[in-house]
Design an enzyme around this catalytic site. Structure first.
Site, PDB file in Angstrom:
ATOM      1  N   GLU A  54       0.839  -1.204   0.000  1.00 30.30           N
ATOM      2  CA  GLU A  54       0.000   0.000   0.000  1.00 30.30           C
ATOM      3  C   GLU A  54       0.868   1.246   0.000  1.00 30.30           C
ATOM      4  O   GLU A  54       1.804   1.351   0.801  1.00 30.30           O
ATOM      5  CB  GLU A  54      -0.896  -0.037   1.243  1.00 30.30           C
ATOM      6  CG  GLU A  54      -2.325   0.306   0.976  1.00 30.30           C
ATOM      7  CD  GLU A  54      -3.000  -0.607  -0.046  1.00 30.30           C
ATOM      8  OE1 GLU A  54      -3.115  -0.198  -1.223  1.00 30.30           O
ATOM      9  OE2 GLU A  54      -3.417  -1.710   0.316  1.00 30.30           O
ATOM     10  N   ALA A 145     -15.500   3.047  -3.392  1.00 22.81           N
ATOM     11  CA  ALA A 145     -15.218   2.136  -2.269  1.00 22.81           C
ATOM     12  C   ALA A 145     -13.748   1.730  -2.246  1.00 22.81           C
ATOM     13  O   ALA A 145     -13.320   1.012  -1.355  1.00 22.81           O
ATOM     14  CB  ALA A 145     -16.100   0.906  -2.365  1.00 22.81           C
ATOM     15  N   GLY A 146     -12.990   2.166  -3.237  1.00 16.91           N
ATOM     16  CA  GLY A 146     -11.585   1.795  -3.288  1.00 16.91           C
ATOM     17  C   GLY A 146     -11.348   0.538  -4.110  1.00 16.91           C
ATOM     18  O   GLY A 146     -10.275  -0.051  -4.047  1.00 16.91           O
ATOM     19  N   ASP A 194      -3.816   0.524 -10.253  1.00 22.52           N
ATOM     20  CA  ASP A 194      -5.225   0.231 -10.537  1.00 22.52           C
ATOM     21  C   ASP A 194      -5.421  -0.114 -12.006  1.00 22.52           C
ATOM     22  O   ASP A 194      -6.091  -1.087 -12.365  1.00 22.52           O
ATOM     23  CB  ASP A 194      -6.104   1.437 -10.188  1.00 22.52           C
ATOM     24  CG  ASP A 194      -5.946   1.860  -8.746  1.00 22.52           C
ATOM     25  OD1 ASP A 194      -5.269   1.138  -7.989  1.00 22.52           O
ATOM     26  OD2 ASP A 194      -6.493   2.924  -8.382  1.00 22.52           O
TER      27      ASP A 194
END
Ligand code: ADP
Ligand code: MG
Length: 425
Positions: A54, A145-146, A194
């Site tokens: 992360e 929401a990610g 992403d």
């Protein structure tokens, strides 16, 4: 019906519904103005959940996302106009743009269609020919929401916009183009993870992405665990300010360490010994941010090894350490995320649990032994609201392939190339 045939039936009815919407939305006057090329086409692009790694992507480190079976779909007909006209079923809105004079606006984007226009702009800048189209989009990815509904929208759009006669760049290159769209056109300063996950996902696998060289290696997920995403119901308030502050703290850390250590241009180049040697030069908060990144990169590699070895205990420790580090050192967790992880960890059969994505709300990701998914759902539904007053959502997700076209034959019959679908007519 087994799981696969159930999934196929679900896929078929979703496709049939979206194609029917495309048909019924046909506007005779628009069709008069343009020649529609060929038959309706259908493209899909998955959202993603990050298993671990992360805030490491913009530090040119490692991430380990999974493309999931929550997807953006676009049904469309190419036409001979340099325009896109797209209806979002969720938002119940049609928006359009033209390819002529596309350029980022000062202050970033205002509308959802800008993710599509930005993708067109970035593709065109990369020298790729564009095709106009009229289409309808729907999505099973919760927005905000990610789980990267935005990257999935960009990747699906990139398939619809592409000239089918032109060569398509690699998934890595397309991901970089979509990232450009989001960074420069939409004005969101995200890393490459992403878009890369949405472009290059592999069924049954996570993707180890090395963000320094922009290369992905699939890592198989043990077949005895499920991935369960728990949405805290508190939107990921990724105030761009918090994200940008973390980003500049990391960049400052890399710069200060790089003044003494040759070859250090990002935190990717920093190991624990180097950080220890230089810690006294760093402001305290910057040192903590750096410690998170340096160790998180190691945890990603250790997670890949644990997945390979099926070492569930190690996975549990790694996820727990990542969550604690994001909470205490990087300070991007939230009370809701902490409670969600605490609840999940108390459920027998939950192997590993941590916050995922940018934090400050959003989702947790959980690895769960087969058979324990329902117990996790029940416990979360029962206990989470009591603690927070919020309604959680729990999704068991499957790892799927990256963005692709779903082949649709004449009359809606599938020809089954990239994704087999057989319409029940
Ligand atoms: P996420 O974590 O879901 O990627 P973002 O804030 O990055 O959250 O992106 C969400 C944005 O993407 C929405 O505000 C909207 O502009 C666009 N978007 C996502 N899904 C859809 C959809 N189905 N229809 C229209 N726009 C969408
Ligand atoms: Mg997003």
């Amino acid at each position: 019906m087994n799981d696969t045939s159930k999934q196929n039936a679900g896929t078929s009815s979703r496709a049939a519904e979206l194609l029917a919407k495309l048909n019924s939305s046909r506007d005779a006057s628009a069709d008069e103005r343009a020649r529609v090329e060929g038959h309706a086409r259908l493209v899909r692009a998955p959202g993603r959940v990050n298993l671990i790694g992360e805030y490491t992507d913009f530090n040119l480190g490692f991430v380990l996302p999974v493309a999931i079976d929550r997807e953006v779909w676009i049904a469309f007909e190419a036409w001979d106009r340099p325009d896109v006209e797209l209806t979002s079923v969720e938002i119940n809105e049609t928006r359009s743009f033209t390819f002529d004079g596309l350029a980022p606006r000062a202050g970033g984007s205002a509308f959802w269609i800008d993710y599509v226009a930005g993708t067109a702009w970035a593709m065109s800048r990369a020298g790729l020919p564009l095709c106009g189209f009229r289409g309808v989009l729907n999505s099973t990815i919760p927005v905000g929401a990610g789980l990267s509904s935005s990257a999935a929208l960009e990747m699906a759009a990139s398939l619809a916009l592409a000239d089918p006669a032109a060569l398509r760049p690699s998934a890595a290159a397309m991901a970089a183009i979509a990232q450009q769209a989001e960074n420069t056109y939409v004005g969101v300063n995200c890393g490459i993870m992403d878009q890369y996950a949405s472009a290059a996902g592999r069924e049954g696998h996570a993707l180890l992405i090395d963000c320094k060289i922009n290369k992905a290696t699939p890592a198989q997920i043990p077949t005895n665990v499920s991935i369960v995403v728990c949405d805290t119901g508190s939107p990921h308030r990724l105030g761009s300010s918090a994200y940008n502050t973390r980003r500049s703290e990391c960049e400052l850390g890399a710069r200060l360490i790089g003044e003494r250590e040759p070859g250090v241009t990002s935190l990717r180049d920093v190991d624990e010994a180097m950080l220890a040697r230089n810690r006294d030069r760093l402001p305290e908060v910057v040192a903590r941010r750096c410690e998170h990144i340096v160790r998180e990169n190691q945890r990603v590699m250790a997670t890949v090894a644990a997945l390979r070895d099926g070492d569930l205990e190690a996975l549990g420790h790694l996820f727990a350490a990542s969550h604690a580090s994001l909470r205490d050192l990087f300070e991007v967790s939230s009370p809701e995320l902490d409670v969600m992880v605490e609840i999940a960890t108390s459920v027998p059969g939950v192997v590993a649990s941590r916050m995922t994505g940018g934090g400050f709300g959003g989702c947790t990701v959980n690895l769960v032994s087969h058979g324990a998914e329902e117990a996790l759902r029940e416990k979360v539904v029962r206990d989470y609201s009591t603690h927070t007053g919020l309604g959680p959502k729990v999704y068991t997700v499957a790892a799927v392939d990256g963005a692709s076209e779903i082949q649709v034959g004449p009359g809606g019959r599938s020809t089954g190339a990239s994704r087999a679908i057989v319409f029940d007519e």
